[in-house]
Design an enzyme around this catalytic site. Structure first.
Site, PDB file in Angstrom:
ATOM      1  N   TYR A 127       0.788  -1.016  -0.036  1.00 44.38           N
ATOM      2  CA  TYR A 127      -0.018  -0.189  -0.049  1.00 44.38           C
ATOM      3  C   TYR A 127       1.101   0.806  -0.043  1.00 44.38           C
ATOM      4  CZ  TYR A 127      -3.194   3.715   2.150  1.00 44.38           C
ATOM      5  OH  TYR A 127      -3.554   4.592   1.934  1.00 44.38           O
ATOM      6  N   LYS A 139       1.257   4.410  -2.571  1.00 42.50           N
ATOM      7  CA  LYS A 139       0.944   6.054  -2.186  1.00 42.50           C
ATOM      8  C   LYS A 139       2.501   6.852  -2.319  1.00 42.50           C
ATOM      9  CE  LYS A 139      -3.127   6.560  -1.200  1.00 42.50           C
ATOM     10  NZ  LYS A 139      -4.038   6.919  -1.739  1.00 42.50           N
TER      11      LYS A 139
END
Length: 251
Positions: free
Chosen positions: A157, A161
């Site tokens: 994740y 980002k």
């Protein structure tokens, strides 16, 4: 168009059911009534989001948009930019994914990268082109402090980002001569549906707090904001910790 006192008149929210995105829309509107385009997956949640804004007096258009279906991107953006200019486009969709499956299951990894990186970059390029045509406007993109130094517990994740953050930071410089602004928002832990099953991290905030920080930053002409602000210092320290020390930190 932005009115005589600098208030927005029309907002595009890509990720029309995002709690943070909707809070940003409400914060941008304040006590005024504005035009809003909600782009999201058709369904009860999108309908409820639209109805909530209409109840508050806003003029709301709903357009189909699915981050995993690139064929929905251009039609959604074309519909959003039809008629009045878009003053602010908020890119607020994303998924946490399963942290362990995301580095062991190629399908899970691909889906996470598509929703959190490929789709935001793709729509960001298209929105940027539209705003350049207007000669003004702003893009607000939700990044995350997880991208500043990805940790073992959620590095897949965090990597998405990090990529989004880098792309929109560069896009900001590319768009500067055209009068188009880009604000990168780096929240920490936010209390939303997406994090409901997780233990809150230190300095956790609400969607409304992120929205207030975002809109204050936009109006102040900032380029990057942290939510909450002390995370800027925290992350600066964490980025410079030696790897052996960093990996011993509590998950």
């Amino acid at each position: 168009m932005i009115d005589a006192v600098g208030d927005v008149q029309k907002v595009l929210l890509l990720g029309g059911t995002s709690e943070i995105g909707l809070a940003i829309v409400r914060e941008l509107a304040g006590r005024r009534r504005i035009g809003v385009v909600l782009a999201g997956r058709p369904g009860a949640r999108l309908d409820a989001a639209a109805e909530g804004l209409r109840t508050a007096g806003h003029a709301v258009d709903v357009v189909p948009f699915d981050a995993e279906d690139a064929s929905t991107f251009t039609p959604a953006i074309e519909a959003a930019f039809a008629g009045d200019d878009v003053d602010v486009a908020v890119i607020a969709f994303g998924v946490l994914g399963h942290p362990e499956a995301a580095w062991q299951d190629p399908a899970v990894a691909r889906s996470l990268a598509t929703v959190n990186y490929t789709a935001p970059v793709t729509v960001g390029v298209e929105v940027a082109g539209r705003l350049r045509g207007q000669g003004r406007g702003a893009i607000v993109v939700l990044s995350s402090v997880a991208g500043e130094r990805p940790r073992r517990s959620n590095f897949a994740y965090g990597s998405t980002k990090a990529g989004v953050d880098a792309f929109f930071t560069g896009l900001r410089e590319a768009l500067r001569p055209d009068g188009v602004r880009v604000l990168v928002v780096r929240p920490g832990f936010v209390h939303t549906r997406m994090t409901a099953d997780l233990a809150p991290a230190p300095l956790a905030v609400t969607a409304e707090q992120v929205a207030a920080i975002t809109v204050d930053g936009l109006r102040a002409g900032k380029e990057t904001v942290w939510a909450p602000a002390p995370l800027r210092v925290v992350m600066s320290v964490l980025r410079h910790l030696p790897a052996p020390v960093f990996r011993r930190l509590p998950i």
